[in-house]
Write a protein that holds these residues in place. Structure first.
Motif, PDB file in Angstrom:
ATOM      1  N   MET A   1       0.642  -0.960  -0.029  1.00 59.93           N
ATOM      2  CA  MET A   1       0.247  -0.237   0.316  1.00 59.93           C
ATOM      3  C   MET A   1       0.478   1.190   0.266  1.00 59.93           C
ATOM      4  O   MET A   1       1.498   1.418   0.584  1.00 59.93           O
ATOM      5  CB  MET A   1      -0.633  -0.345   1.719  1.00 59.93           C
ATOM      6  N   ASN A   2       0.556   2.589  -0.994  1.00 63.14           N
ATOM      7  CA  ASN A   2       1.193   3.983  -0.655  1.00 63.14           C
ATOM      8  C   ASN A   2       0.357   4.320  -0.207  1.00 63.14           C
ATOM      9  O   ASN A   2      -1.077   4.728  -0.491  1.00 63.14           O
ATOM     10  CB  ASN A   2       1.623   3.534  -1.949  1.00 63.14           C
ATOM     11  N   PHE A   3       1.483   5.628   0.577  1.00 62.33           N
ATOM     12  CA  PHE A   3       0.744   6.733   1.449  1.00 62.33           C
ATOM     13  C   PHE A   3       1.069   8.159   0.500  1.00 62.33           C
ATOM     14  O   PHE A   3       2.500   7.798   0.416  1.00 62.33           O
ATOM     15  CB  PHE A   3       0.905   6.554   2.951  1.00 62.33           C
ATOM     16  N   THR A   4      -0.322   8.988   0.420  1.00 58.22           N
ATOM     17  CA  THR A   4       0.369   9.699   0.437  1.00 58.22           C
ATOM     18  C   THR A   4       0.920  10.871   1.209  1.00 58.22           C
ATOM     19  O   THR A   4       0.967  10.971   2.603  1.00 58.22           O
ATOM     20  CB  THR A   4      -0.709  11.023   0.034  1.00 58.22           C
ATOM     21  N   ILE A   5       2.103  11.514   1.442  1.00 61.90           N
ATOM     22  CA  ILE A   5       3.053  12.191   2.509  1.00 61.90           C
ATOM     23  C   ILE A   5       3.366  13.597   2.244  1.00 61.90           C
ATOM     24  O   ILE A   5       3.847  13.831   1.130  1.00 61.90           O
ATOM     25  CB  ILE A   5       4.051  10.980   3.437  1.00 61.90           C
ATOM     26  N   GLU A   6       3.058  14.070   2.735  1.00 59.12           N
ATOM     27  CA  GLU A   6       2.620  16.268   2.825  1.00 59.12           C
ATOM     28  C   GLU A   6       4.108  16.349   4.386  1.00 59.12           C
ATOM     29  O   GLU A   6       3.703  15.931   5.395  1.00 59.12           O
ATOM     30  CB  GLU A   6       1.594  16.830   2.660  1.00 59.12           C
ATOM     31  N   ILE A   7       4.870  16.766   3.867  1.00 61.28           N
ATOM     32  CA  ILE A   7       6.142  17.551   4.509  1.00 61.28           C
ATOM     33  C   ILE A   7       6.255  19.043   4.420  1.00 61.28           C
ATOM     34  O   ILE A   7       6.648  19.967   3.450  1.00 61.28           O
ATOM     35  CB  ILE A   7       7.313  16.881   4.470  1.00 61.28           C
ATOM     36  N   GLU A   8       5.891  19.948   5.539  1.00 54.62           N
ATOM     37  CA  GLU A   8       6.375  20.881   5.922  1.00 54.62           C
ATOM     38  C   GLU A   8       7.205  21.571   6.935  1.00 54.62           C
ATOM     39  O   GLU A   8       7.205  20.579   7.570  1.00 54.62           O
ATOM     40  CB  GLU A   8       5.086  21.849   5.315  1.00 54.62           C
ATOM     41  N   GLN A   9       8.186  22.465   7.006  1.00 55.48           N
ATOM     42  CA  GLN A   9       9.098  22.321   7.504  1.00 55.48           C
ATOM     43  C   GLN A   9       8.349  23.268   8.670  1.00 55.48           C
ATOM     44  O   GLN A   9       7.881  25.054   8.227  1.00 55.48           O
ATOM     45  CB  GLN A   9      10.184  23.035   7.445  1.00 55.48           C
ATOM     46  N   GLU A  10       8.019  23.832   9.608  1.00 56.80           N
ATOM     47  CA  GLU A  10       7.725  24.172  10.441  1.00 56.80           C
ATOM     48  C   GLU A  10       8.924  25.624  11.208  1.00 56.80           C
ATOM     49  O   GLU A  10       9.844  25.710  11.192  1.00 56.80           O
ATOM     50  CB  GLU A  10       7.561  23.472  11.997  1.00 56.80           C
ATOM     51  N   GLU A  11       8.155  27.224  11.044  1.00 52.19           N
ATOM     52  CA  GLU A  11       8.909  27.699  11.589  1.00 52.19           C
ATOM     53  C   GLU A  11      10.444  27.743  12.438  1.00 52.19           C
ATOM     54  O   GLU A  11      11.108  28.605  12.623  1.00 52.19           O
ATOM     55  CB  GLU A  11       8.434  29.142  12.261  1.00 52.19           C
ATOM     56  N   ASP A  12       9.973  26.948  14.010  1.00 52.26           N
ATOM     57  CA  ASP A  12      10.837  26.401  14.839  1.00 52.26           C
ATOM     58  C   ASP A  12      11.597  25.505  13.810  1.00 52.26           C
ATOM     59  O   ASP A  12      12.439  25.588  15.045  1.00 52.26           O
ATOM     60  CB  ASP A  12      10.360  25.544  16.253  1.00 52.26           C
ATOM     61  N   GLY A  13      11.929  25.331  13.268  1.00 51.71           N
ATOM     62  CA  GLY A  13      13.180  24.411  12.231  1.00 51.71           C
ATOM     63  C   GLY A  13      12.341  22.934  12.224  1.00 51.71           C
ATOM     64  O   GLY A  13      13.255  21.658  11.474  1.00 51.71           O
ATOM     65  N   ARG A  14      11.028  22.285  13.418  1.00 58.98           N
ATOM     66  CA  ARG A  14      10.441  20.982  13.227  1.00 58.98           C
ATOM     67  C   ARG A  14      10.438  20.510  11.898  1.00 58.98           C
ATOM     68  O   ARG A  14       9.449  21.383  11.302  1.00 58.98           O
ATOM     69  CB  ARG A  14       9.659  20.609  14.258  1.00 58.98           C
ATOM     70  N   PHE A  15      10.015  19.595  11.245  1.00 62.08           N
ATOM     71  CA  PHE A  15       9.288  19.035  10.278  1.00 62.08           C
ATOM     72  C   PHE A  15       8.126  18.005  10.388  1.00 62.08           C
ATOM     73  O   PHE A  15       8.273  17.607  11.564  1.00 62.08           O
ATOM     74  CB  PHE A  15       9.815  18.302   9.091  1.00 62.08           C
ATOM     75  N   GLN A  30      13.016  16.302  14.139  1.00 62.93           N
ATOM     76  CA  GLN A  30      13.824  17.009  13.735  1.00 62.93           C
ATOM     77  C   GLN A  30      14.189  17.322  11.836  1.00 62.93           C
ATOM     78  O   GLN A  30      15.073  18.337  11.805  1.00 62.93           O
ATOM     79  CB  GLN A  30      14.732  16.713  14.350  1.00 62.93           C
ATOM     80  N   THR A  31      14.486  15.986  11.882  1.00 58.78           N
ATOM     81  CA  THR A  31      14.845  16.018  10.336  1.00 58.78           C
ATOM     82  C   THR A  31      13.679  15.402   9.384  1.00 58.78           C
ATOM     83  O   THR A  31      12.416  14.857  10.096  1.00 58.78           O
ATOM     84  CB  THR A  31      15.724  15.046  10.015  1.00 58.78           C
ATOM     85  N   LYS A  32      13.464  15.438   8.058  1.00 60.12           N
ATOM     86  CA  LYS A  32      12.126  15.025   7.365  1.00 60.12           C
ATOM     87  C   LYS A  32      11.994  13.639   7.432  1.00 60.12           C
ATOM     88  O   LYS A  32      10.973  13.273   7.509  1.00 60.12           O
ATOM     89  CB  LYS A  32      12.910  15.342   5.748  1.00 60.12           C
ATOM     90  N   GLU A  33      13.754  12.691   7.302  1.00 55.37           N
ATOM     91  CA  GLU A  33      13.367  11.359   7.244  1.00 55.37           C
ATOM     92  C   GLU A  33      13.104  11.029   8.884  1.00 55.37           C
ATOM     93  O   GLU A  33      11.956  10.332   9.221  1.00 55.37           O
ATOM     94  CB  GLU A  33      15.224  11.049   7.442  1.00 55.37           C
ATOM     95  N   GLU A  34      13.083  11.820  10.114  1.00 54.20           N
ATOM     96  CA  GLU A  34      12.550  11.198  11.348  1.00 54.20           C
ATOM     97  C   GLU A  34      11.067  11.606  10.949  1.00 54.20           C
ATOM     98  O   GLU A  34      10.380  10.475  11.692  1.00 54.20           O
ATOM     99  CB  GLU A  34      13.161  12.300  12.548  1.00 54.20           C
ATOM    100  N   ALA A  35      10.625  12.322  10.777  1.00 47.28           N
ATOM    101  CA  ALA A  35       8.827  12.714  10.689  1.00 47.28           C
ATOM    102  C   ALA A  35       8.528  11.673  10.151  1.00 47.28           C
ATOM    103  O   ALA A  35       6.938  11.592  10.280  1.00 47.28           O
ATOM    104  CB  ALA A  35       8.998  14.071  10.114  1.00 47.28           C
ATOM    105  N   VAL A  36       9.535  11.817   8.675  1.00 42.92           N
ATOM    106  CA  VAL A  36       8.196  10.867   7.603  1.00 42.92           C
ATOM    107  C   VAL A  36       8.737   8.734   8.127  1.00 42.92           C
ATOM    108  O   VAL A  36       7.413   8.325   7.725  1.00 42.92           O
ATOM    109  CB  VAL A  36       9.182   9.999   6.235  1.00 42.92           C
ATOM    110  N   ALA A  37       9.656   8.730   8.832  1.00 39.59           N
ATOM    111  CA  ALA A  37       9.027   7.236   9.560  1.00 39.59           C
ATOM    112  C   ALA A  37       8.533   7.113  10.834  1.00 39.59           C
ATOM    113  O   ALA A  37       7.541   6.951  10.883  1.00 39.59           O
ATOM    114  CB  ALA A  37      10.845   6.859   9.866  1.00 39.59           C
ATOM    115  N   ARG A  38       8.308   8.406  11.481  1.00 34.86           N
ATOM    116  CA  ARG A  38       7.020   8.708  12.251  1.00 34.86           C
ATOM    117  C   ARG A  38       5.744   8.461  12.388  1.00 34.86           C
ATOM    118  O   ARG A  38       5.155   7.750  13.094  1.00 34.86           O
ATOM    119  CB  ARG A  38       7.000   9.269  13.835  1.00 34.86           C
TER     120      ARG A  38
END
Length: 60
Positions: A1-15, A30-38
């Motif tokens: 199954m494929n998920f559509t994931i949107e990523i954006e960076q917050e003003e405080d630097g978190r993704f 804290q990184t794009k990769e960490e946010a995507v994995a979570r």
């Protein structure tokens, strides 16, 4: 199954990563990769719960 994931960076630097297919499924990292994995892990848990619920309601 494929998920559509949107990523954006917050003003405080978190993704922030969000799975579009599942409303409310989002996670910070804290990184794009960490946010995507979570968010992927969370989406899989949501999917597993949904499948389990459907199995329980259809077997009754």
């Amino acid at each position: 199954m494929n998920f559509t994931i949107e990523i954006e960076q917050e003003e405080d630097g978190r993704f922030l990563a969000e799975v579009i297919d599942f409303p409310g499924v989002l996670a910070y990292g804290q990184t794009k990769e960490e946010a995507v994995a979570r968010v992927q892990a969370l989406a899989l848990r949501v999917l597993a719960d949904k499948l389990e619920y459907e199995e329980v309601t259809h077997s009754s």
